[in-house]
Design an enzyme around this catalytic site. Structure first.
Site, PDB file in Angstrom:
ATOM      1  N   LYS A 193      31.133  44.608 -52.245  1.00  0.00           N
ATOM      2  CA  LYS A 193      29.971  43.942 -51.642  1.00  0.00           C
ATOM      3  C   LYS A 193      28.708  44.586 -52.191  1.00  0.00           C
ATOM      4  CE  LYS A 193      27.539  43.479 -47.183  1.00  0.00           C
ATOM      5  NZ  LYS A 193      27.586  43.637 -45.716  1.00  0.00           N
ATOM      6  N   ASP A 253      19.870  44.201 -47.022  1.00  0.00           N
ATOM      7  CA  ASP A 253      20.329  43.280 -45.984  1.00  0.00           C
ATOM      8  C   ASP A 253      19.291  43.219 -44.861  1.00  0.00           C
ATOM      9  OD1 ASP A 253      21.674  41.701 -44.221  1.00  0.00           O
ATOM     10  OD2 ASP A 253      23.285  43.137 -43.779  1.00  0.00           O
ATOM     11  N   LYS A 297      17.451  41.514 -38.656  1.00  0.00           N
ATOM     12  CA  LYS A 297      17.834  42.802 -38.065  1.00  0.00           C
ATOM     13  C   LYS A 297      16.639  43.418 -37.317  1.00  0.00           C
ATOM     14  CE  LYS A 297      21.471  44.287 -41.250  1.00  0.00           C
ATOM     15  NZ  LYS A 297      22.566  44.280 -40.267  1.00  0.00           N
ATOM     16  N   ASP A 354      23.655  48.674 -48.457  1.00  0.00           N
ATOM     17  CA  ASP A 354      24.629  47.601 -48.275  1.00  0.00           C
ATOM     18  C   ASP A 354      25.251  47.147 -49.605  1.00  0.00           C
ATOM     19  OD1 ASP A 354      25.966  46.258 -46.298  1.00  0.00           O
ATOM     20  OD2 ASP A 354      24.578  44.545 -46.257  1.00  0.00           O
ATOM     21  N   ASP A 411      23.330  37.204 -40.673  1.00  0.00           N
ATOM     22  CA  ASP A 411      23.524  38.637 -40.881  1.00  0.00           C
ATOM     23  C   ASP A 411      24.994  38.969 -41.172  1.00  0.00           C
ATOM     24  OD1 ASP A 411      22.797  41.248 -41.149  1.00  0.00           O
ATOM     25  OD2 ASP A 411      22.659  41.664 -38.992  1.00  0.00           O
ATOM     26  N   GLU A 424      26.645  38.254 -43.682  1.00  0.00           N
ATOM     27  CA  GLU A 424      26.573  37.729 -45.050  1.00  0.00           C
ATOM     28  C   GLU A 424      27.601  38.355 -45.990  1.00  0.00           C
ATOM     29  OE1 GLU A 424      24.893  40.269 -44.053  1.00  0.00           O
ATOM     30  OE2 GLU A 424      25.229  41.634 -45.724  1.00  0.00           O
ATOM     31  N   ARG A 441      30.792  38.944 -45.652  1.00  0.00           N
ATOM     32  CA  ARG A 441      32.042  38.182 -45.756  1.00  0.00           C
ATOM     33  C   ARG A 441      31.844  36.913 -46.576  1.00  0.00           C
ATOM     34  NH1 ARG A 441      32.550  37.921 -39.379  1.00  0.00           N
ATOM     35  NH2 ARG A 441      31.307  39.806 -39.692  1.00  0.00           N
TER      36      ARG A 441
HETATM   37  N1  BES Z   1      25.626  45.290 -43.614  1.00  0.00           N
HETATM   38  C1  BES Z   1      25.927  44.991 -42.277  1.00  0.00           C
HETATM   39  C2  BES Z   1      26.918  45.972 -41.658  1.00  0.00           C
HETATM   40  C3  BES Z   1      26.424  47.380 -41.496  1.00  0.00           C
HETATM   41  C4  BES Z   1      25.782  47.766 -40.337  1.00  0.00           C
HETATM   42  C5  BES Z   1      26.648  48.310 -42.477  1.00  0.00           C
HETATM   43  C6  BES Z   1      25.348  49.072 -40.193  1.00  0.00           C
HETATM   44  C7  BES Z   1      26.221  49.616 -42.320  1.00  0.00           C
HETATM   45  C8  BES Z   1      25.580  49.987 -41.169  1.00  0.00           C
HETATM   46  C9  BES Z   1      26.523  43.599 -42.163  1.00  0.00           C
HETATM   47  O1  BES Z   1      26.065  42.674 -43.073  1.00  0.00           O
HETATM   48  C10 BES Z   1      26.183  43.077 -40.808  1.00  0.00           C
HETATM   49  O2  BES Z   1      25.043  42.861 -40.565  1.00  0.00           O
HETATM   50  N2  BES Z   1      27.206  42.896 -39.962  1.00  0.00           N
HETATM   51  C11 BES Z   1      27.022  42.428 -38.644  1.00  0.00           C
HETATM   52  C12 BES Z   1      28.042  41.353 -38.387  1.00  0.00           C
HETATM   53  C13 BES Z   1      27.812  40.593 -37.122  1.00  0.00           C
HETATM   54  C14 BES Z   1      26.565  39.736 -37.239  1.00  0.00           C
HETATM   55  C15 BES Z   1      29.020  39.726 -36.841  1.00  0.00           C
HETATM   56  C16 BES Z   1      27.217  43.602 -37.703  1.00  0.00           C
HETATM   57  O3  BES Z   1      28.130  44.418 -37.925  1.00  0.00           O
HETATM   58  O4  BES Z   1      26.441  43.727 -36.765  1.00  0.00           O
HETATM   59 ZN    ZN Z   2      25.440  43.455 -44.868  1.00  0.00          ZN
HETATM   60 MG    MG Z   3      24.298  41.685 -42.467  1.00  0.00          MG
END
Ligand code: BES
Ligand code: ZN
Ligand code: MG
Length: 521
Positions: free
Chosen positions: A283, A288, A295, A306, A366, A368, A370
């Protein structure tokens, strides 16, 4: 308007003039001077010692340290397990007298980190270092330890106005009373340790590069420059529009709002007569923001990391090429783009078609990671023609929940294959980089069903097993005959206290790739 005319060198830039990474050189005499042996050496000229030994062995052994250190270690053994001691003769000692499994790779990794951190803190320039590891009975931990020691000695000053030189410790001897390593093997161990340390530094620099410096175009430019330096390495790539034309609607939906679009980068290393195909998918979200599902100020700040997965797979394959590993076929696919917002950004509620034809309702922009991985996984599954003799490992900072679940020292493993699990667990043991297998439960598949499309990119009810539902989503895009593993590295990738990338995973993936391809290590 300006009272003083700005010349070019003092003009404010948007940062694009910065180098993405600068890899230091580890001098060859540093390597040549290292000797592994099992006998007593005269190291009275050595200014630093690193000792890993049981206290009784320390007292009996041939380790040429002064009496006052021995006394000190014995005196403090119940208070501190590891301690630093200085005496007149030698500037610095580090002693470790833990009774437990000292040769455990995990301990060695930690020790290398602590020792280097000490050196860095005191700005100690170690001209000569002797390492005594009495309790090690195989040669593998030496490689892990050395590699980490070199890596941790590196401090990045890329974004400071004043650049500092890197001081790698000059190691003059290794002593292991229970092990004899041949001259040839020791040179190989050192060479591998050095290359993997440099790969980790490369990865660290890429991850730490700020989002205005490291965008997908710049990342690709860097890869274009690096690939021709090595034998048996090939590069193909395409931008977000070419990806859309090919049918990658999921990847496109993320990249469409980004100033530099997106890039799918595919690097192949093929040598000799490989028996299996191994794929690494990373990824690569260079920033992000969350998109319209924006966020918070707090969580957005560090989101340049990210793209750790992309930096990891790229650095690993370059390391494999630099080590000229024989008879293997490895593919690294990196999906690079920012998750940004402009008037073209994907609206929550949009429905897109992924590369394998499945439709996805994007309810949260967010989630994204996946989406970009979905098309990358289909792409590589197609390259591998869904062959049961192929393995795909994807690495991604995918869910914040992973850090809540397993913390910062263990990555989550989700996989459809017991066989791949055992390879990865072995690699984890050898590298000291911890993983833990999490379930991929069929029952939870209903959570990622959409009412109007095939799939939804977030779970449709709570509590939602966030990390697992993300993994189940990815599985929908992997060829069903392929041995596939997903490593959620959201928790292990970043050291928040120091705002630095840990370069977690290089040793793990390197070991896993070698074992999967049956290469002798
Ligand atoms: N890049 C983030 C995940 C992340 C969060 C990595 C904190 C490192 C530290 C990912 O894209 C994300 O935002 N995931 C969301 C998914 C949710 C919206 C289902 C998450 O984990 O909150
Ligand atoms: Zn992300
Ligand atoms: Mg995200």
């Amino acid at each position: 308007m300006f009272s003083k005319k700005l010349d070019k060198s003092t003009a404010v830039t948007d940062g694009t003039a910065w180098e993405l990474t600068r890899i230091p050189v580890i001098d060859s005499d540093q390597l040549l001077s290292i000797k592994f042996n099992s006998s007593k050496t005269d190291d009275s000229s050595c200014i630093a010692f690193l000792i890993l030994s049981h206290e009784n062995e320390l007292i009996d052994s041939s380790i040429p340290i002064c009496e006052s250190l021995k006394e000190y270690v014995l005196k403090t053994k119940n208070e501190k397990k590891d301690s630093i001691f200085e005496c007149d003769l030698h500037k610095l000692y580090w002693a470790w007298t833990d009774e437990k499994s000292i040769c455990d790779n995990n301990n060695l990794m930690e020790l290398a980190y602590k020792f280097s951190a000490y050196l860095r803190k005191h700005e100690a320039k170690v001209e000569s270092l002797s390492v005594f590891i009495d309790l090690v009975t195989s040669s593998a931990p030496f490689m892990t330890f050395l590699s980490r020691l070199f890596f941790e000695s590196y401090i990045s000053t890329l974004y400071k106005s004043e650049q500092k030189e890197v001081n790698f410790p000059k190691i003059i001897s290794f002593s292991a009373s229970r092990l004899t390593i041949s001259e040839k093997d020791s040179i190989e161990i050192l060479e591998t340790a050095k290359k993997l340390a440099l790969a980790s530094i490369r990865m660290k620099n890429l991850v730490e590069a700020p989002p205005n410096v490291c965008h997908c175009e710049k990342f690709l430019d860097y890869v274009k420059k690096e690939v021709p330096k090595y034998k048996n390495l090939y590069l193909t790539y395409c931008d977000e529009n070419q990806c859309l034309d090919a049918g990658m609607g999921a990847f496109y939906s993320v990249s469409r709002a980004s100033e530099h679009g997106g890039r799918l980068i595919h690097i192949t290393y093929k040598s000799g007569n490989p028996t299996t195909k191994i794929g690494l998918v990373g990824k690569g979200i260079t920033m992000d923001t969350g998109g319209y599902s924006l966020k918070s100020c707090e969580s957005i700040m560090t989101m340049k990391y990210d793209m750790t997965g992309a930096a990891l797979v790229t650095s690993t394959i370059l390391a494999i090429a630099s080590l000229e590993i024989k008879d293997i076929e490895v593919h690294a696919v990196a999906l690079l783009t920012a998750n940004a917002i402009n008037e073209k950004a994907t609206f929550p509620g949009s429905i897109v078609k992924a590369y394998n034809g499945k439709t996805i309702e994007i309810l949260n922009t967010d989630a994204e990671g996946r989406l970009v991985l979905a098309d990358g996984l289909t792409y590589l599954s197609n390259v591998f023609e869904n062959s049961p003799n192929s393995y795909i490992i994807d690495v991604a900072t995918l869910t914040g929940a992973m850090a809540i679940c397993l913390g910062t020292e263990i990555a989550g493993l989700f996989t459809n294959s017991d066989k791949l699990t055992s390879f990865l667990y072995q690699a984890s043991k050898d590298s000291g980089e911890n993983i833990f297998r999490m379930p991929l439960h069929e029952k939870y598949k209903s959570l990622i069903k959409s009412k109007i499309a095939d799939l939804s990119n977030i779970a449709n009810s709570k509590p939602n097993a966030s990390s697992m539902t993300a993994a189940l989503f990815l599985q929908e895009f992997v060829g069903d005959k392929i041995h596939w593993a997903h490593l959620d590295i959201a928790g292990v990738s970043w050291r928040g206290s120091k705002a630095e990338a840990k370069a977690w995973g290089i040793l793990l993936l390197y070991k896993a790739v070698l074992e999967l391809s049956g290469t002798k290590q």
